[in-house]
Write a protein that holds these residues in place. Structure first.
Motif, PDB file in Angstrom:
ATOM      1  N   GLU A 155      66.730  22.620 -27.756  1.00 16.93           N
ATOM      2  CA  GLU A 155      65.521  22.342 -26.968  1.00 16.93           C
ATOM      3  C   GLU A 155      65.813  21.314 -25.875  1.00 16.93           C
ATOM      4  O   GLU A 155      65.360  21.458 -24.734  1.00 16.93           O
ATOM      5  CB  GLU A 155      64.397  21.830 -27.870  1.00 16.93           C
ATOM      6  CG  GLU A 155      63.827  22.900 -28.789  1.00 16.93           C
ATOM      7  CD  GLU A 155      62.852  22.334 -29.801  1.00 16.93           C
ATOM      8  OE1 GLU A 155      61.773  22.907 -29.938  1.00 16.93           O
ATOM      9  OE2 GLU A 155      63.184  21.310 -30.450  1.00 16.93           O
ATOM     10  N   PHE A 156      66.567  20.294 -26.219  1.00 16.75           N
ATOM     11  CA  PHE A 156      66.934  19.286 -25.221  1.00 16.75           C
ATOM     12  C   PHE A 156      67.807  19.896 -24.125  1.00 16.75           C
ATOM     13  O   PHE A 156      67.645  19.596 -22.943  1.00 16.75           O
ATOM     14  CB  PHE A 156      67.644  18.091 -25.874  1.00 16.75           C
ATOM     15  CG  PHE A 156      66.705  17.157 -26.579  1.00 16.75           C
ATOM     16  CD1 PHE A 156      65.808  16.375 -25.867  1.00 16.75           C
ATOM     17  CD2 PHE A 156      66.714  17.058 -27.960  1.00 16.75           C
ATOM     18  CE1 PHE A 156      64.941  15.513 -26.520  1.00 16.75           C
ATOM     19  CE2 PHE A 156      65.858  16.191 -28.621  1.00 16.75           C
ATOM     20  CZ  PHE A 156      64.962  15.418 -27.898  1.00 16.75           C
TER      21      PHE A 156
ATOM     22  N   LYS B  13      57.961  15.663 -20.404  1.00 17.81           N
ATOM     23  CA  LYS B  13      57.736  15.182 -21.771  1.00 17.81           C
ATOM     24  C   LYS B  13      56.553  15.885 -22.415  1.00 17.81           C
ATOM     25  O   LYS B  13      56.622  16.327 -23.560  1.00 17.81           O
ATOM     26  CB  LYS B  13      57.480  13.669 -21.744  1.00 17.81           C
ATOM     27  CG  LYS B  13      57.195  13.078 -23.086  1.00 17.81           C
ATOM     28  CD  LYS B  13      56.893  11.593 -22.975  1.00 17.81           C
ATOM     29  CE  LYS B  13      56.445  11.052 -24.299  1.00 17.81           C
ATOM     30  NZ  LYS B  13      55.881   9.715 -24.176  1.00 17.81           N
TER      31      LYS B  13
ATOM     32  N   SER C 163      60.236  16.407 -34.204  1.00 18.73           N
ATOM     33  CA  SER C 163      61.682  16.407 -34.006  1.00 18.73           C
ATOM     34  C   SER C 163      62.061  17.650 -33.211  1.00 18.73           C
ATOM     35  O   SER C 163      61.469  18.710 -33.371  1.00 18.73           O
ATOM     36  CB  SER C 163      62.398  16.366 -35.345  1.00 18.73           C
ATOM     37  OG  SER C 163      62.044  17.500 -36.110  1.00 18.73           O
ATOM     38  N   HIS C 164      62.994  17.488 -32.339  1.00 16.25           N
ATOM     39  CA  HIS C 164      63.443  18.579 -31.488  1.00 16.25           C
ATOM     40  C   HIS C 164      64.915  18.837 -31.738  1.00 16.25           C
ATOM     41  O   HIS C 164      65.665  17.946 -32.087  1.00 16.25           O
ATOM     42  CB  HIS C 164      63.222  18.236 -30.008  1.00 16.25           C
ATOM     43  CG  HIS C 164      61.783  18.040 -29.657  1.00 16.25           C
ATOM     44  ND1 HIS C 164      60.907  19.083 -29.514  1.00 16.25           N
ATOM     45  CD2 HIS C 164      61.067  16.918 -29.427  1.00 16.25           C
ATOM     46  CE1 HIS C 164      59.713  18.620 -29.206  1.00 16.25           C
ATOM     47  NE2 HIS C 164      59.778  17.299 -29.155  1.00 16.25           N
ATOM     48  N   THR C 165      65.301  20.073 -31.524  1.00 17.56           N
ATOM     49  CA  THR C 165      66.691  20.452 -31.731  1.00 17.56           C
ATOM     50  C   THR C 165      67.491  20.165 -30.474  1.00 17.56           C
ATOM     51  O   THR C 165      66.937  19.986 -29.378  1.00 17.56           O
ATOM     52  CB  THR C 165      66.803  21.946 -32.065  1.00 17.56           C
ATOM     53  OG1 THR C 165      66.373  22.691 -30.915  1.00 17.56           O
ATOM     54  CG2 THR C 165      65.959  22.303 -33.270  1.00 17.56           C
TER      55      THR C 165
ATOM     56  N   MET D 184      57.489  19.397 -23.364  1.00 16.12           N
ATOM     57  CA  MET D 184      58.381  19.426 -24.518  1.00 16.12           C
ATOM     58  C   MET D 184      57.613  19.116 -25.803  1.00 16.12           C
ATOM     59  O   MET D 184      57.833  19.752 -26.827  1.00 16.12           O
ATOM     60  CB  MET D 184      59.529  18.440 -24.325  1.00 16.12           C
ATOM     61  CG  MET D 184      60.584  18.560 -25.384  1.00 16.12           C
ATOM     62  SD  MET D 184      62.059  17.696 -24.903  1.00 16.12           S
ATOM     63  CE  MET D 184      63.144  18.249 -26.175  1.00 16.12           C
ATOM     64  N   GLU D 185      56.710  18.144 -25.736  1.00 16.20           N
ATOM     65  CA  GLU D 185      55.941  17.798 -26.924  1.00 16.20           C
ATOM     66  C   GLU D 185      54.969  18.908 -27.305  1.00 16.20           C
ATOM     67  O   GLU D 185      54.627  19.059 -28.474  1.00 16.20           O
ATOM     68  CB  GLU D 185      55.198  16.481 -26.693  1.00 16.20           C
ATOM     69  CG  GLU D 185      56.123  15.288 -26.707  1.00 16.20           C
ATOM     70  CD  GLU D 185      55.424  13.981 -26.395  1.00 16.20           C
ATOM     71  OE1 GLU D 185      54.256  14.000 -25.946  1.00 16.20           O
ATOM     72  OE2 GLU D 185      56.063  12.936 -26.586  1.00 16.20           O
TER      73      GLU D 185
ATOM     74  N   GLY E 275      55.674  21.961 -27.028  1.00 15.34           N
ATOM     75  CA  GLY E 275      56.485  23.062 -27.524  1.00 15.34           C
ATOM     76  C   GLY E 275      56.661  24.174 -26.514  1.00 15.34           C
ATOM     77  O   GLY E 275      57.052  25.276 -26.857  1.00 15.34           O
TER      78      GLY E 275
END
Length: 121
Positions: free
Chosen positions: A23-24, A114, A18-20, A117-118, A120
């Motif tokens: 982060e998005f 992607k 899950s991302h905040t 982001m995955e 981190g």
């Protein structure tokens, strides 16, 4: 009795982190995302405008140039029918061109964003 919610699942059944919202937002404001957005828009917007203009031309000719649209080309085929079939051909051509553009230019950029982001990053 309380139950824990299962973690979100990805398309292959793998757990999705899950991302905040922050982060998005950070990804959205990155240069890579801006480049991806620009690449998409520079392809999609001009083709959309061109197709809408082509469609409106067809509609206007159908309404105001009946004699021209009724001109027989050969047999029972007239200009209106030929241009109508060309509308379908144009639709499929644009879809094919977009598919090629997305595969060559958009998907690699989106996959890289992607993956970062995955991971981190």
């Amino acid at each position: 009795m309380t139950t824990e919610a299962a973690p979100p699942q990805g398309s292959a059944g793998t757990s999705v982190a899950s991302h905040t919202a922050e982060e998005f937002r950070s990804v959205q404001q990155s240069a890579d995302f801006a480049e991806l957005r620009t690449s998409h828009r520079s392809f999609a917007f001009p083709l959309t405008v061109a197709f809408i203009a082509w469609y409106l031309l067809y509609v206007l000719l159908s309404n105001y140039a009946g004699d021209f649209m009724g001109t027989k080309l050969f047999g029972n085929i007239n200009v209106a029918l030929a241009l109508g079939v060309a509308q379908f051909a144009t639709t499929f051509l644009i879809a094919w061109l977009y598919s090629r553009h997305a595969a060559a230019r958009l998907d690699p950029k989106a996959d890289a964003i992607k993956a970062r982001m995955e991971a981190g990053a």
